[in-house]
Design a protein around this motif. Structure first.
Motif, PDB file in Angstrom:
ATOM      1  N   GLN A   1     -18.143  43.483   2.657  1.00 31.36           N
ATOM      2  CA  GLN A   1     -16.908  43.603   3.433  1.00 31.36           C
ATOM      3  C   GLN A   1     -16.075  42.326   3.297  1.00 31.36           C
ATOM      4  N   PRO A   2     -14.754  42.429   3.498  1.00 33.26           N
ATOM      5  CA  PRO A   2     -13.920  41.215   3.497  1.00 33.26           C
ATOM      6  C   PRO A   2     -14.411  40.266   4.578  1.00 33.26           C
ATOM      7  N   ASP A   3     -14.476  38.992   4.237  1.00 35.62           N
ATOM      8  CA  ASP A   3     -15.008  38.049   5.215  1.00 35.62           C
ATOM      9  C   ASP A   3     -14.041  37.890   6.389  1.00 35.62           C
ATOM     10  N   VAL A   4     -14.594  37.527   7.508  1.00 36.26           N
ATOM     11  CA  VAL A   4     -13.824  37.347   8.741  1.00 36.26           C
ATOM     12  C   VAL A   4     -12.969  36.089   8.625  1.00 36.26           C
ATOM     13  N   THR A   5     -11.777  36.128   9.197  1.00 34.06           N
ATOM     14  CA  THR A   5     -10.874  34.984   9.210  1.00 34.06           C
ATOM     15  C   THR A   5     -10.611  34.554  10.653  1.00 34.06           C
ATOM     16  N   GLN A   6      -9.929  33.430  10.792  1.00 34.57           N
ATOM     17  CA  GLN A   6      -9.563  32.962  12.134  1.00 34.57           C
ATOM     18  C   GLN A   6      -8.651  33.979  12.820  1.00 34.57           C
ATOM     19  N   ALA A   7      -7.819  34.634  12.034  1.00 32.09           N
ATOM     20  CA  ALA A   7      -6.917  35.640  12.606  1.00 32.09           C
ATOM     21  C   ALA A   7      -7.707  36.788  13.242  1.00 32.09           C
ATOM     22  N   ASP A   8      -8.843  37.140  12.633  1.00 30.61           N
ATOM     23  CA  ASP A   8      -9.686  38.203  13.202  1.00 30.61           C
ATOM     24  C   ASP A   8     -10.260  37.767  14.553  1.00 30.61           C
ATOM     25  N   ILE A   9     -10.676  36.510  14.621  1.00 23.47           N
ATOM     26  CA  ILE A   9     -11.199  35.976  15.893  1.00 23.47           C
ATOM     27  C   ILE A   9     -10.085  35.950  16.938  1.00 23.47           C
ATOM     28  N   ASP A  10      -8.911  35.474  16.539  1.00 22.86           N
ATOM     29  CA  ASP A  10      -7.780  35.368  17.483  1.00 22.86           C
ATOM     30  C   ASP A  10      -7.303  36.719  17.964  1.00 22.86           C
ATOM     31  N   ALA A  11      -7.580  37.772  17.181  1.00 23.41           N
ATOM     32  CA  ALA A  11      -7.152  39.124  17.567  1.00 23.41           C
ATOM     33  C   ALA A  11      -7.891  39.646  18.797  1.00 23.41           C
TER      34      ALA A  11
ATOM     35  N   ILE B   1       0.851  -1.190   0.000  1.00 19.64           N
ATOM     36  CA  ILE B   1       0.000   0.000   0.000  1.00 19.64           C
ATOM     37  C   ILE B   1       0.886   1.239   0.000  1.00 19.64           C
ATOM     38  N   GLU B   2       0.638   2.126  -0.951  1.00 20.98           N
ATOM     39  CA  GLU B   2       1.382   3.376  -1.053  1.00 20.98           C
ATOM     40  C   GLU B   2       0.576   4.501  -0.392  1.00 20.98           C
ATOM     41  N   PRO B   3       1.253   5.393   0.325  1.00 20.44           N
ATOM     42  CA  PRO B   3       0.535   6.553   0.865  1.00 20.44           C
ATOM     43  C   PRO B   3      -0.010   7.413  -0.270  1.00 20.44           C
ATOM     44  N   ASP B   4      -1.223   7.914  -0.097  1.00 19.36           N
ATOM     45  CA  ASP B   4      -1.791   8.817  -1.092  1.00 19.36           C
ATOM     46  C   ASP B   4      -0.991  10.110  -1.124  1.00 19.36           C
ATOM     47  N   GLU B   5      -0.849  10.691  -2.300  1.00 15.48           N
ATOM     48  CA  GLU B   5      -0.063  11.914  -2.436  1.00 15.48           C
ATOM     49  C   GLU B   5      -0.638  13.068  -1.615  1.00 15.48           C
ATOM     50  N   SER B   6      -1.925  13.012  -1.325  1.00  8.82           N
ATOM     51  CA  SER B   6      -2.554  14.108  -0.572  1.00  8.82           C
ATOM     52  C   SER B   6      -2.368  13.968   0.935  1.00  8.82           C
ATOM     53  N   TRP B   7      -1.865  12.818   1.393  1.00 10.40           N
ATOM     54  CA  TRP B   7      -1.686  12.618   2.825  1.00 10.40           C
ATOM     55  C   TRP B   7      -0.508  13.436   3.342  1.00 10.40           C
ATOM     56  N   THR B   8      -0.610  13.877   4.577  1.00  7.24           N
ATOM     57  CA  THR B   8       0.456  14.639   5.207  1.00  7.24           C
ATOM     58  C   THR B   8       0.763  14.051   6.575  1.00  7.24           C
ATOM     59  N   LEU B   9       1.961  14.361   7.073  1.00  9.11           N
ATOM     60  CA  LEU B   9       2.351  13.863   8.385  1.00  9.11           C
ATOM     61  C   LEU B   9       1.782  14.714   9.512  1.00  9.11           C
ATOM     62  N   THR B  10       1.386  15.929   9.190  1.00  7.77           N
ATOM     63  CA  THR B  10       0.791  16.806  10.196  1.00  7.77           C
ATOM     64  C   THR B  10      -0.695  16.986   9.891  1.00  7.77           C
ATOM     65  N   LYS B  11      -1.493  17.044  10.932  1.00  2.00           N
ATOM     66  CA  LYS B  11      -2.931  17.165  10.760  1.00  2.00           C
ATOM     67  C   LYS B  11      -3.285  18.533  10.185  1.00  2.00           C
ATOM     68  N   PRO B  12      -3.996  18.557   9.069  1.00  5.02           N
ATOM     69  CA  PRO B  12      -4.351  19.856   8.479  1.00  5.02           C
ATOM     70  C   PRO B  12      -5.335  20.610   9.360  1.00  5.02           C
ATOM     71  N   GLU B  13      -5.244  21.935   9.283  1.00  2.00           N
ATOM     72  CA  GLU B  13      -6.176  22.763  10.032  1.00  2.00           C
ATOM     73  C   GLU B  13      -7.590  22.575   9.476  1.00  2.00           C
ATOM     74  N   PRO B  14      -8.580  22.439  10.350  1.00  2.00           N
ATOM     75  CA  PRO B  14      -9.954  22.295   9.856  1.00  2.00           C
ATOM     76  C   PRO B  14     -10.391  23.568   9.148  1.00  2.00           C
ATOM     77  N   PRO B  15     -11.296  23.467   8.198  1.00  2.00           N
ATOM     78  CA  PRO B  15     -11.773  24.663   7.492  1.00  2.00           C
ATOM     79  C   PRO B  15     -12.403  25.647   8.474  1.00  2.00           C
ATOM     80  N   PHE B  16     -12.195  26.930   8.215  1.00  2.00           N
ATOM     81  CA  PHE B  16     -12.711  27.963   9.110  1.00  2.00           C
ATOM     82  C   PHE B  16     -14.217  28.093   8.950  1.00  2.00           C
ATOM     83  N   VAL B  17     -14.925  27.994  10.063  1.00  2.00           N
ATOM     84  CA  VAL B  17     -16.370  28.195  10.093  1.00  2.00           C
ATOM     85  C   VAL B  17     -16.641  29.279  11.129  1.00  2.00           C
TER      86      VAL B  17
END
Length: 237
Positions: A221-231, A93-109
């Motif tokens: 207006q520009p949509d809010v990002t996680q950085a705006d929340i963290d600010a 079994i080969e690792p899929d090219e899209s797999w990563t060793l670090t967990k990706p950040e979940p999409p911002f909601v």
């Protein structure tokens, strides 16, 4: 004759051995099951030699198979594009090219991020006023204003009506009215010094969060990002 024993389950080489001579056939050897005289091929990193037949099954007799080189990523642990854990525990079994060793950040909601920040604000406020809330029950706190008003009125004029304080004194013989009035006024000051500043900070943080909600809901207006929340740095110290 040199032979190599191989795994009945995976076909991997196990350990070298010696084949016994065939007593009935001079110059011939007895090759045991799951062993082969064929030389194990050299492999590179993340590869493994396996002895299988044309269907990929590990044969009992060496005459029915041959050495093949397959991918060996056993022990790989990573994450797919959706953040799901992926672990490879089998050969080939080969690792899929899209797999990563670090967990990706979940999409911002926005709603999720705002709820987490709102919870952080409330928890910070509750910790800031803990000196009051751990000493008095909510029922007692709800009477603080009435107690203070009666205490100030009686302090100014000891003929003033103080029904609430009178009830307390009547059921608390260890404290006289004058002492209780003094304590109520002191406690009222302490309460204001602790709760009111914390309340102001809490409401200020909530105002910032509400402003981000308005921005998020405004398509112009520009949509809010996680950085705006963290600010929004919650600090009740």
């Amino acid at each position: 004759m040199d032979i190599t024993h191989y795994s009945r389950k995976t076909g991997e080489p196990l350990n070298p051995g010696k084949a016994d001579a065939d007593p009935k056939n001079d110059g011939q050897f007895l090759i045991p099951a799951y062993a082969t005289p064929d030389t194990v091929p050299e492999v590179e990193e993340n590869q493994c030699a396996v002895f299988t037949d044309e269907n990929g099954t590990v044969p009992r007799s060496h005459k029915e198979g041959e050495w093949k080189i397959v991918a060996d990523h056993r022990g790989y642990f990573g994450y797919d594009a959706n953040g799901n854990e992926q672990e490879i525990s089998e050969l080939g079994i080969e690792p899929d090219e899209s797999w990563t060793l670090t967990k990706p950040e979940p999409p911002f909601v926005f709603t999720d991020a705002a709820q987490l920040k709102n919870t952080e604000i409330k928890n910070g406020f509750q910790a800031a006023v803990q000196a009051i809330t751990t000493t008095y029950t909510q029922e007692e706190i709800s009477t603080f204003l009435t107690q203070e008003n009666e205490a100030l009125a009686w302090q100014a004029d000891n003929t003033a009506l103080t029904p609430g304080i009178d009830y307390i004194v009547a059921n608390r013989p260890s404290v006289d009215k004058a002492t209780l009035v003094g304590r109520i006024i002191t406690n009222a000051t302490t309460y204001k010094d602790i709760v009111f500043p914390a309340m102001g900070k809490k409401q200020a943080y909530e105002d910032e969060l509400y402003a981000l909600q308005i921005q998020h809901e405004d398509s112009e207006q520009p949509d809010v990002t996680q950085a705006d929340i963290d600010a929004i740095i919650v600090d009740f110290s």
